[in-house]
Write an enzyme that holds these catalytic residues in place. Structure first.
Site, PDB file in Angstrom:
ATOM      1  N   GLU A 188      33.297  44.046  -1.193  1.00 57.34           N
ATOM      2  CA  GLU A 188      32.554  42.996  -0.804  1.00 57.34           C
ATOM      3  C   GLU A 188      31.395  43.368   0.028  1.00 57.34           C
ATOM      4  OE1 GLU A 188      32.601  39.890  -1.746  1.00 57.34           O
ATOM      5  OE2 GLU A 188      34.680  39.790  -2.971  1.00 57.34           O
ATOM      6  N   ASP A 189      30.724  44.384  -0.636  1.00 57.02           N
ATOM      7  CA  ASP A 189      29.479  44.660   0.122  1.00 57.02           C
ATOM      8  C   ASP A 189      29.448  45.717   1.515  1.00 57.02           C
ATOM      9  OD1 ASP A 189      27.628  43.932  -1.805  1.00 57.02           O
ATOM     10  OD2 ASP A 189      27.412  41.916  -1.164  1.00 57.02           O
ATOM     11  N   ALA A 190      30.984  45.639   2.038  1.00 55.64           N
ATOM     12  CA  ALA A 190      30.793  46.671   3.332  1.00 55.64           C
ATOM     13  C   ALA A 190      30.589  47.857   2.978  1.00 55.64           C
ATOM     14  CB  ALA A 190      32.476  46.558   3.585  1.00 55.64           C
ATOM     15  N   GLY A 221      24.966  44.046   4.124  1.00 50.23           N
ATOM     16  CA  GLY A 221      26.628  44.462   4.328  1.00 50.23           C
ATOM     17  C   GLY A 221      26.897  44.806   5.634  1.00 50.23           C
ATOM     18  N   ARG A 223      23.598  41.737  -9.063  1.00 54.42           N
ATOM     19  CA  ARG A 223      22.341  41.580  -8.421  1.00 54.42           C
ATOM     20  C   ARG A 223      21.018  42.062  -9.112  1.00 54.42           C
ATOM     21  NH1 ARG A 223      25.583  41.968  -2.915  1.00 54.42           N
ATOM     22  NH2 ARG A 223      27.216  41.269  -4.078  1.00 54.42           N
TER      23      ARG A 223
END
Lengths: 449, 409
Positions: free
Chosen positions: A64-66, A216, A248
């Site tokens: 999740e974009d971390a 993130g 994206r």
């Protein structure tokens, strides 16, 4: 992420006192730019750093974009920022001729030392520049006259006493006093400003972003020896999860990475253009990479730092300009077990600044009802909130007091019950508006006879 | 090899012989070697270069249970490909992958060096904030030869720091001219009494032709910086300023014979993937060779680049030493803990471990009780209900003191 990015804001940034100012300790000019960036001289006041980014999955802490950050990079100053805050105190003059005053720090009568609250104060009652200041300590030891209303004409004189009204530091993490300024504003009033400074290194949960809107938070910080590395020993600053790309479609980021990588392997001093309109052709960049012994598409052979085995896939890597955004956990993290309550409703206060509770809202309540978690519901909405005991007269249905019903003049049928204080407020409010409310009680579990 | 002997780093002493340029076939340097006679593999290793011996010893410690290897005739060996004052590139053969990766990790993270850790600022009228300067000072490389002989600050008897556990440096500069002034690492003056054996210890590393060293800060007229720095021993696990290496290259199987990686390509992997520099030392498997699933890597190409605080050969040597010490600690612990389980009596090795389950023993916390149930007298009262018997219909009976339900006891 323009406005949220931390960086240099002006050449005089260390001379001015802003209410809140974030600056980056080591800002860098971007390696890959667009024409617009060149036109506005972004490199004169940059807000970001060129991070070596590796696009791969690592440990699951990057979902999740971390982002995964290299601890050694942070040690060396990556993403390090300074936070400046302003605190002001205005020295007021009152119509009766009295004035606010700055008073010297208080000392402990036994030891002769300063009381802890005044530890950072100088003899003049103002904080010392360079001193560390902790939560609860005074920075400007102001005192206001108790009597500010009397006219002072004739015999109309109030007490001579002063009431302490210091400006205190209220943030949990300590800071340093950066500047103290005394000035005058309109009306001959003096104003005192104190600027505090914090230096922060990136931590878990801090927010970063590339210039392509790929933001993130830091998911994990990894020791350098555990990071993957290329055959030359190159080690990334940031690991980014590849799942950020397909949906994206940030092709610009791939271009930036490739162009940047070609620029560094070639040692080209001029800027590389990474925008879609006048970018250096990808073919050209690829050729540069191949000429220097790299794969044409920017991927490299990487080895796992944990096992020493090569990663099965080749990894896309290169420099990407990363910005640190001003959303930091240190300013947001909050928890409460016990704490202050609102006076009127006796419910826990709301919000981090008031050390408030976390609201179990209507929808959450609905879930608990639907699930049938009645004890949890009871705990959340009563015990941990505003549950209170009340005396209720079972004859008239009104509130009694100390086991006595004022309406019926009797103690006979007065009983106790627990209900939310807010419910009691509602009942009283309705009564005050001439709406009769009667509480009729009965046993939920009647005694079997 | 020529460059190597000219480097004058004492590498000769360390990697003295044999330098098997011919693909480093381990033990062929000892013609009189006879496996049946040697009682331990260490004896055999004596005939190889000292580094190989150290590595072999470490290997033997790691393979504690069965010192006799399958590949008994092939001891570890080291071939140096390049060496100068900043980097050494060598090839290690007949060692396992976990072993060499451990060496790499230890060289990066656990070699003790010196770095400024404490800064006492007396005067700072420069443009940079105190902690900004302190951070910059911390990252200045200091000569660390002999740092391992320094006491760790937390083990030292002194109250804060002393000459046995730290090196004190001072910096006092003031700009008096109209022109801006640069303050460099060379302006740091060592105040501590040095160790005669290591005269350079704690001095800033200066490699640039002008002899300036790292730029610390720029001063304008009348700006002044006066501070004392305390350099302490530490390892890079704690902070990267103690890192002795910069990049550590590590590769094996340059032709991907073992197929540990997938070659991603569009048309032809051979064209699209330039071979690494190490590929010239190995032969690719000829086409049509049957793939050996059990093959294990045994030749490793390592390039250690020093940050300047230690010569590269010392980094490798100390890396091996640190690893040996760690393994010795584990072995020691395993020996001692035979009778009373893990974490027994002789806790000299204070490595990480979870707390003892029955520490103290006398706690009245039995583990299975809830906090409410722990005290018997209050066990069947509700946490918030009225103890004296609730008269409130609806709460008293189900919840309060009707007996029956006795908590978790």
């Amino acid at each position: 992420m323009g406005k949220q990015a931390i960086g240099a804001i002006a050449y005089n940034q260390f001379n001015r006192i802003d209410t809140l100012l974030y600056t980056l300790v080591y800002p860098q000019r971007p390696m890959v730019i667009t024409k617009t960036i060149q036109l506005i001289h972004y490199d004169k006041l940059p807000a970001g750093q060129n991070a070596t980014v590796v696009v791969m999955s690592y440990s699951g802490y990057d979902i999740e974009d971390a982002l995964v950050l290299n601890k050694a990079s942070i040690d060396r100053g990556f993403g390090r920022c300074q936070v400046f805050r302003k605190y002001t105190a205005e020295m007021q003059k009152y119509p009766n001729g009295r004035k606010d005053a700055i008073v010297p720090p208080m000392t402990d009568p036994q030891t002769g030392e300063r009381i802890p609250k005044h530890a950072a104060l100088d003899d003049d009652g103002l904080a010392i520049v360079g001193y560390k200041i902790n939560s609860g300590e005074a920075m400007i030891n102001k005192a206001s006259p108790v009597d500010s209303m009397t006219t002072g004409i004739g015999g109309d004189r109030g007490p001579e006493d002063y009431r302490s009204a210091p400006t205190t530091y209220r943030i949990a993490d300590p800071a340093y006093i950066d500047k103290v300024m005394i000035s005058e504003i309109a009306g001959d009033r003096s104003i005192i400003k104190v600027q505090t400074r914090q230096t922060r290194r990136p931590e878990l949960g801090d927010k970063f972003s590339s210039r392509h809107g790929q933001k993130g938070v830091v998911g994990i910080i990894v020791d350098q020896e555990d990071m993957p590395f290329s055959d030359t020993g190159l080690c990334p600053d940031i690991i980014m999860n590849p799942h950020g790309f397909p949906s994206r479609m940030t092709v610009g980021k791939l271009l930036e990475c490739l162009t940047g990588k070609a620029s560094i392997v070639h040692g080209r001093p001029s800027y590389g253009f990474g925008d879609a309109f006048r970018s250096h052709p990808v073919e050209e960049m690829s050729k540069v990479l191949v000429d220097h012994g790299f794969s044409w598409e920017g991927k490299d052979y990487f080895t796992s730092g944990l096992t020493g085995e090569p990663l099965e896939a080749y990894i896309f890597n290169g420099p990407i300009y990363y910005q640190r955004l001003k959303h930091m956990v240190q300013d947001k993290m909050h928890s409460r077990s016990r704490g202050p309550r609102a006076v009127l409703t006796r419910q826990p206060t709301e919000g981090r600044s008031r050390e408030g509770g976390l609201r179990l809202g209507e929808m959450e309540r609905d879930c608990l009802i639907a699930y049938g978690a009645s004890q949890l519901l009871l705990e959340r909405l009563m015990i941990s909130s505003d549950g209170a005991e009340f005396d209720i007269c079972q004859r008239c249905g009104l509130f009694g007091y100390k086991g006595y019903c004022q309406t019926c003049k009797s103690t006979k049928e007065v009983t106790q019950m627990t209900m939310p204080y807010a419910a009691k407020l509602l009942v009283q409010e309705l009564i005050s508006m001439n709406v009769g409310v009667r509480l009729q009680l009965e046993d939920e579990f009647p005694h079997p006879r | 090899m020529d460059a190597f002997f000219e480097s004058g780093l004492g590498l000769e002493r360390f990697f003295n012989q044999p330098f098997n340029q011919d693909e480093g076939k381990g033990d062929n340097a000892s013609p009189d070697y006879n496996p049946s006679q040697s009682s331990s593999s260490i004896d055999r290793a004596l005939s190889v270069s000292p580094l190989a011996k150290i590595i072999r010893d470490t290997v033997n410690m790691a393979d504690y249970d069965h010192p006799m290897h399958d590949d008994i005739g092939l001891g570890p060996s080291v071939v140096i490909h390049e060496a100068d004052s900043t980097a050494v590139k060598f090839e290690a053969s007949n060692v396992s992958l976990p072993m060499m990766n451990s060496l790499r990790r230890v060289m990066m993270a656990e070699i003790p060096t010196l770095a400024i850790d404490l800064v006492e600022i007396e005067e700072n009228t420069s443009v940079l904030a105190d902690e900004f300067i302190a951070h910059r000072l911390g990252l200045i490389p200091l000569h660390a030869l002999g740092a391992d002989k320094l006491m760790a600050q937390r083990d030292c008897e002194c109250e804060q720091y002393c000459d046995r556990c730290s090196v004190r440096l001072s910096l006092h500069v003031k700009c008096t001219t109209d022109e801006n002034m640069n303050v460099y690492a060379r302006d740091l003056i060592v105040q501590s009494e040095g160790d005669d054996r290591y005269p350079q210890r704690g001095h800033p590393v200066i490699n640039d032709p002008d002899g300036n060293g790292t730029l610390i800060i720029k001063l304008r007229k009348d700006q002044e910086v006066k501070l004392d720095c305390i350099a302490k021993k530490g390892i890079a696990k704690e902070h990267a300023k103690w890192m002795a290496t910069t990049a550590v290259g590590f590769e094996y199987d340059p032709h991907n014979n073992l197929r540990h990686t997938d070659l991603w390509y569009e048309q032809d992997p051979k064209k699209e993937w330039p071979l690494s520099e190490n590929a010239k030392h190995e032969e690719p498997h000829p086409e049509g060779t049957v793939f050996d699933y059990d093959a294990k890597p045994s030749r490793f190409y390592i390039r250690v680049e020093s940050s300047g605080v230690l010569p590269p050969d010392v980094i490798v040597k100390q890396g091996v030493e640190v690893m040996q010490k760690k393994l010795a600690g584990i072995l020691h612990e395993l020996h001692n803990s035979g009778d009373n389980g893990m974490g027994g009596a002789g806790d000299e090795y204070d490595g990480p471990r979870s707390p003892d389950v029955d520490a103290g023993g006398g706690d009245n916390w039995d583990g299975f009780q809830t906090a409410y149930g722990a005290v018997n007298s209050t066990a069947n009262q509700s946490a918030w209900g009225n103890a004296g018997g609730s008269t409130t219909p609806g709460y008293g009976t189900s919840y309060g003191n009707s007996g029956g339900y006795t908590g978790f006891n």
